[in-house]
Structure formats: structure tokens, C-alpha cells
Design a protein around this motif. Structure first.
Motif, PDB file in Angstrom:
ATOM      1  N   ASP A   1      10.191   5.300 -15.108  1.00 56.20           N
ATOM      2  CA  ASP A   1      11.561   6.014 -15.526  1.00 56.20           C
ATOM      3  C   ASP A   1      12.343   5.798 -14.277  1.00 56.20           C
ATOM      4  O   ASP A   1      11.997   5.608 -13.176  1.00 56.20           O
ATOM      5  CB  ASP A   1      11.424   7.122 -16.291  1.00 56.20           C
ATOM      6  N   LEU A   2      13.793   5.998 -14.564  1.00 56.02           N
ATOM      7  CA  LEU A   2      14.697   5.845 -13.567  1.00 56.02           C
ATOM      8  C   LEU A   2      14.506   7.030 -12.469  1.00 56.02           C
ATOM      9  O   LEU A   2      14.759   6.908 -11.177  1.00 56.02           O
ATOM     10  CB  LEU A   2      15.995   5.847 -14.228  1.00 56.02           C
ATOM     11  N   GLY A   3      13.908   8.100 -12.714  1.00 60.82           N
ATOM     12  CA  GLY A   3      13.795   9.242 -11.863  1.00 60.82           C
ATOM     13  C   GLY A   3      12.826   8.867 -10.935  1.00 60.82           C
ATOM     14  O   GLY A   3      12.727   9.199  -9.635  1.00 60.82           O
ATOM     15  N   ILE A   4      11.657   8.300 -11.193  1.00 57.69           N
ATOM     16  CA  ILE A   4      10.718   7.609 -10.284  1.00 57.69           C
ATOM     17  C   ILE A   4      11.479   6.466  -9.526  1.00 57.69           C
ATOM     18  O   ILE A   4      10.902   6.446  -8.143  1.00 57.69           O
ATOM     19  CB  ILE A   4       9.500   6.939 -11.033  1.00 57.69           C
ATOM     20  N   SER A   5      12.129   5.536  -9.711  1.00 58.95           N
ATOM     21  CA  SER A   5      12.963   4.693  -9.096  1.00 58.95           C
ATOM     22  C   SER A   5      13.734   5.549  -8.155  1.00 58.95           C
ATOM     23  O   SER A   5      13.833   4.749  -7.005  1.00 58.95           O
ATOM     24  CB  SER A   5      13.593   3.955  -9.930  1.00 58.95           C
TER      25      SER A   5
ATOM     26  N   ASN B   1       0.892  -1.292  -0.023  1.00 56.98           N
ATOM     27  CA  ASN B   1      -0.053   0.147  -0.190  1.00 56.98           C
ATOM     28  C   ASN B   1       0.965   1.261  -0.082  1.00 56.98           C
ATOM     29  O   ASN B   1       0.636   2.244  -0.646  1.00 56.98           O
ATOM     30  CB  ASN B   1      -0.806   0.051   1.341  1.00 56.98           C
ATOM     31  N   ASP B   2       1.846   1.344   0.726  1.00 58.20           N
ATOM     32  CA  ASP B   2       2.716   2.380   0.762  1.00 58.20           C
ATOM     33  C   ASP B   2       3.562   2.439  -0.425  1.00 58.20           C
ATOM     34  O   ASP B   2       3.628   3.727  -1.032  1.00 58.20           O
ATOM     35  CB  ASP B   2       3.998   2.162   1.896  1.00 58.20           C
ATOM     36  N   VAL B   3       4.101   1.520  -1.302  1.00 59.36           N
ATOM     37  CA  VAL B   3       4.585   1.690  -2.385  1.00 59.36           C
ATOM     38  C   VAL B   3       3.675   2.226  -3.473  1.00 59.36           C
ATOM     39  O   VAL B   3       3.990   2.880  -4.355  1.00 59.36           O
ATOM     40  CB  VAL B   3       5.304   0.305  -2.854  1.00 59.36           C
ATOM     41  N   ASN B   4       2.432   1.465  -3.532  1.00 56.26           N
ATOM     42  CA  ASN B   4       1.526   1.929  -4.422  1.00 56.26           C
ATOM     43  C   ASN B   4       1.058   3.625  -4.583  1.00 56.26           C
ATOM     44  O   ASN B   4       0.351   3.870  -5.124  1.00 56.26           O
ATOM     45  CB  ASN B   4       0.285   1.174  -4.203  1.00 56.26           C
ATOM     46  N   ARG B   5       1.708   4.221  -3.493  1.00 52.67           N
ATOM     47  CA  ARG B   5       1.663   5.780  -3.764  1.00 52.67           C
ATOM     48  C   ARG B   5       2.268   6.360  -5.074  1.00 52.67           C
ATOM     49  O   ARG B   5       1.910   7.365  -5.399  1.00 52.67           O
ATOM     50  CB  ARG B   5       2.048   6.386  -2.392  1.00 52.67           C
ATOM     51  N   PHE B   6       3.149   5.495  -5.614  1.00 55.58           N
ATOM     52  CA  PHE B   6       3.650   5.853  -6.540  1.00 55.58           C
ATOM     53  C   PHE B   6       3.001   5.042  -7.844  1.00 55.58           C
ATOM     54  O   PHE B   6       2.771   3.868  -7.820  1.00 55.58           O
ATOM     55  CB  PHE B   6       5.066   5.181  -6.727  1.00 55.58           C
ATOM     56  N   LYS B   7       2.770   5.823  -8.967  1.00 58.28           N
ATOM     57  CA  LYS B   7       1.574   5.307 -10.039  1.00 58.28           C
ATOM     58  C   LYS B   7       2.760   4.585 -11.049  1.00 58.28           C
ATOM     59  O   LYS B   7       3.606   4.928 -11.060  1.00 58.28           O
ATOM     60  CB  LYS B   7       0.787   6.380 -10.597  1.00 58.28           C
ATOM     61  N   ASN B   8       1.795   3.815 -11.856  1.00 61.86           N
ATOM     62  CA  ASN B   8       2.438   3.203 -12.956  1.00 61.86           C
ATOM     63  C   ASN B   8       3.789   2.279 -12.444  1.00 61.86           C
ATOM     64  O   ASN B   8       4.791   2.567 -13.143  1.00 61.86           O
ATOM     65  CB  ASN B   8       2.858   4.247 -13.960  1.00 61.86           C
ATOM     66  N   ILE B   9       3.688   1.379 -11.557  1.00 61.12           N
ATOM     67  CA  ILE B   9       4.749   0.735 -11.000  1.00 61.12           C
ATOM     68  C   ILE B   9       4.209  -0.814 -11.339  1.00 61.12           C
ATOM     69  O   ILE B   9       2.964  -1.251 -11.277  1.00 61.12           O
ATOM     70  CB  ILE B   9       5.188   0.731  -9.631  1.00 61.12           C
ATOM     71  N   ASP B  10       5.262  -1.907 -11.197  1.00 61.76           N
ATOM     72  CA  ASP B  10       4.936  -3.172 -11.257  1.00 61.76           C
ATOM     73  C   ASP B  10       5.832  -3.892 -10.397  1.00 61.76           C
ATOM     74  O   ASP B  10       6.813  -3.481 -10.068  1.00 61.76           O
ATOM     75  CB  ASP B  10       5.235  -3.738 -12.916  1.00 61.76           C
ATOM     76  N   MET B  11       5.130  -4.788  -9.431  1.00 60.68           N
ATOM     77  CA  MET B  11       5.838  -5.154  -8.317  1.00 60.68           C
ATOM     78  C   MET B  11       5.573  -6.573  -8.305  1.00 60.68           C
ATOM     79  O   MET B  11       4.896  -7.326  -8.862  1.00 60.68           O
ATOM     80  CB  MET B  11       5.154  -4.843  -7.381  1.00 60.68           C
ATOM     81  N   GLU B  12       6.893  -7.379  -7.922  1.00 67.42           N
ATOM     82  CA  GLU B  12       6.948  -8.874  -7.973  1.00 67.42           C
ATOM     83  C   GLU B  12       7.481  -9.145  -6.407  1.00 67.42           C
ATOM     84  O   GLU B  12       8.315  -8.636  -5.911  1.00 67.42           O
ATOM     85  CB  GLU B  12       7.864  -9.292  -8.774  1.00 67.42           C
ATOM     86  N   ILE B  13       6.870 -10.120  -5.608  1.00 66.31           N
ATOM     87  CA  ILE B  13       7.335 -10.519  -4.011  1.00 66.31           C
ATOM     88  C   ILE B  13       7.405 -11.912  -4.236  1.00 66.31           C
ATOM     89  O   ILE B  13       6.577 -12.813  -4.493  1.00 66.31           O
ATOM     90  CB  ILE B  13       6.053 -10.245  -3.237  1.00 66.31           C
ATOM     91  N   ASP B  14       8.841 -12.186  -4.234  1.00 71.13           N
ATOM     92  CA  ASP B  14       9.277 -13.678  -4.261  1.00 71.13           C
ATOM     93  C   ASP B  14       8.843 -14.547  -5.381  1.00 71.13           C
ATOM     94  O   ASP B  14       8.268 -15.552  -5.392  1.00 71.13           O
ATOM     95  CB  ASP B  14       8.571 -14.225  -2.823  1.00 71.13           C
ATOM     96  N   GLY B  15       8.957 -13.816  -6.458  1.00 73.40           N
ATOM     97  CA  GLY B  15       8.670 -14.294  -7.850  1.00 73.40           C
ATOM     98  C   GLY B  15       7.628 -14.306  -8.309  1.00 73.40           C
ATOM     99  O   GLY B  15       6.876 -14.640  -9.259  1.00 73.40           O
ATOM    100  N   LYS B  16       6.306 -13.658  -7.538  1.00 77.88           N
ATOM    101  CA  LYS B  16       4.890 -13.637  -7.593  1.00 77.88           C
ATOM    102  C   LYS B  16       4.329 -12.162  -8.148  1.00 77.88           C
ATOM    103  O   LYS B  16       4.564 -11.246  -7.127  1.00 77.88           O
ATOM    104  CB  LYS B  16       4.250 -14.307  -6.258  1.00 77.88           C
TER     105      LYS B  16
END
Length: 237
Positions: free
Chosen positions: A180-184, A130-145
Motif C-alpha cells: 500500500d501507499l503507506g508502506i511506500s 537486502n536492505d529493501v527486503n526488510r520491508f515485506k510483500n514488495i516486488d522489485m525490478e532492476i533495469d527491467g529485470k
């Protein structure tokens, strides 16, 4: 005498009406106690949502224009491109781009004290997402999922799961792709100063956040979506 009583009665009615009106003015039914900054933040959220909706409308207009301008094989190609784009947005394909990698590892204190290794709780993982999703247009993977809009983080039979699959005991990795790298870099700085570090530490874990990389790969979701409503028309129909 009769006029005096009549005059007194009229004054009582007028006084009662004035008292009711005064009480209504002094104590409104619903009072907005938000300060100026709270109202500005709410307005900023609404503007951001409006901007996102306009972006989606433009994308749909572009897709519709492609269909209208296409004929024969070109129409099939446009349809294939749309399907591929939808698969990417739904997290069904592997993606590579700028992002960060986070190692979730047991804390040195827990290892030194011989604390039994345990799983990261669903509540802690959910708060992280939830905290990371404050940043829009991201893709996430947790332990390969791969996490998508349909993903769920739950406790199933005492195991922490993502998409119904168990999350391994630490150490494991969390990968986050950005537009983009700036958002990262902004996400990296946000996590470095976030209270999430303390929350994980209190549960005997450490988040080792690597610096942003131009090429990070997250895998596509393994299970396929079930189509319950769309039906293929018979050829020539």
C-alpha cells in the motif's frame, strides 16, 4: 593415626567437590550476554515470522475450501485462479500498484572529472536488495529485470547481471512495489536516510529517489520456470 589420615582424605575430596561446583557456578559453559533490547528484538522477529506463517496457512485453507466446494467447471475455475495467483507471487506477471521509482545515475563529480563510466557492482546491488527486503510483500525490478526468490545478482565475465541478464551502465531505474501507499512512504523515508546513499556515492553513483506514486508498474520475469517433477496424467487415467 589411621583415622586422622582417613579424615584428611575425606576433607580433601569434599574440598575438591566444593571447588568444582563453585567454578561451574562462576563460569557457566555458555553465557547469554545479550541485553534486554536484543532479546526483545529476537522475540519480535519470531512473532513476525509466526504471523506470516499463520497468514500462509489461512490462504491455503481458503484455497482448499474452494476446491472442496467446487464441482465441474467451478473446480477448473478455482484451479485457474490458484495458478494465476501463484504466477503473480512468483513474479511471472506484470504488476501495477503503489511504489517508488529510483534512478541510478552517475554523480556530477564523476562527470565533471571525466571519470570513466562503470557498472554498479554486484555487491552494491545485493546490499541494496537486502536492505529493501526488510520491508515485506514488495516486488522489485532492476533495469527491467524482475527480482524473485530465485533471482541471482552475479558477476558474469566482468558484467553485473540479474537473472543472468546484464545490467546496463547507469543511468537505469529500480522500481519497488509495496502492499500500500503507506508502506511506500515508509520505504521512501528509509532510503532517504539510509547509508546506501553514501555507499553508491563512493562508487560515483547517485540514487535519485522519486516520491511514492499510486501507480508504478514492474514487468514479469521473462524466463519461464522449468518443471522437472510434475507430470500430467493421461486423460481418463
Amino acid at each position: 593415626m589411621k583415622r586422622k589420615w582417613m579424615f584428611t582424605f575425606i576433607l580433601l575430596i569434599v574440598g575438591f567437590m566444593v571447588a568444582v561446583q563453585y567454578n561451574t557456578v562462576q563460569q557457566p559453559a555458555e553465557r547469554d550476554t545479550r541485553d534486554l533490547w536484543a532479546i526483545r528484538n529476537e522475540l519480535a522477529k519470531e512473532r513476525k515470522l509466526h504471523s506470516e506463517l499463520l497468514t500462509e496457512v489461512r490462504e491455503l485453507d481458503i484455497t482448499l475450501s474452494k476446491y472442496n466446494a467446487s464441482e465441474g467447471e467451478s473446480a477448473g475455475k478455482a484451479l485457474a485462479e490458484t495458478v494465476q495467483s501463484l504466477h503473480e507471487k512468483a513474479g511471472m506477471t506484470d504488476q501495477t500498484g503503489p511504489g517508488i521509482v529510483i534512478d541510478v545515475v552517475p554523480s556530477e563529480e564523476s562527470i565533471a572529472l571525466g571519470t570513466p563510466l562503470h557498472e554498479v557492482s554486484p555487491e552494491l546491488l545485493t546490499r541494496f536488495v537486502n536492505d529493501v527486503n526488510r520491508f515485506k510483500n514488495i516486488d522489485m525490478e532492476i533495469d527491467g529485470k524482475r527480482l524473485t526468490a530465485l533471482s541471482a545478482i552475479r558477476d558474469i565475465n566482468g558484467e553485473t547481471t540479474v537473472n543472468g541478464l546484464p545490467v546496463a551502465l547507469p543511468p537505469f531505474q529500480i522500481k519497488i512495489l509495496s502492499a500500500d501507499l503507506g508502506i511506500s512512504e515508509k520505504l521512501y523515508n528509509f532510503l532517504q536516510s539510509s547509508s546506501l546513499l553514501d555507499d553508491f556515492y563512493l562508487d560515483d553513483f547517485v540514487l535519485e529517489i522519486h516520491e511514492p506514486d499510486a501507480e508504478v508498474t514492474v514487468t514479469g520475469r521473462l524466463d519461464q520456470f522449468e518443471n522437472r517433477f510434475l507430470k500430467e496424467l493421461p486423460k481418463g487415467g
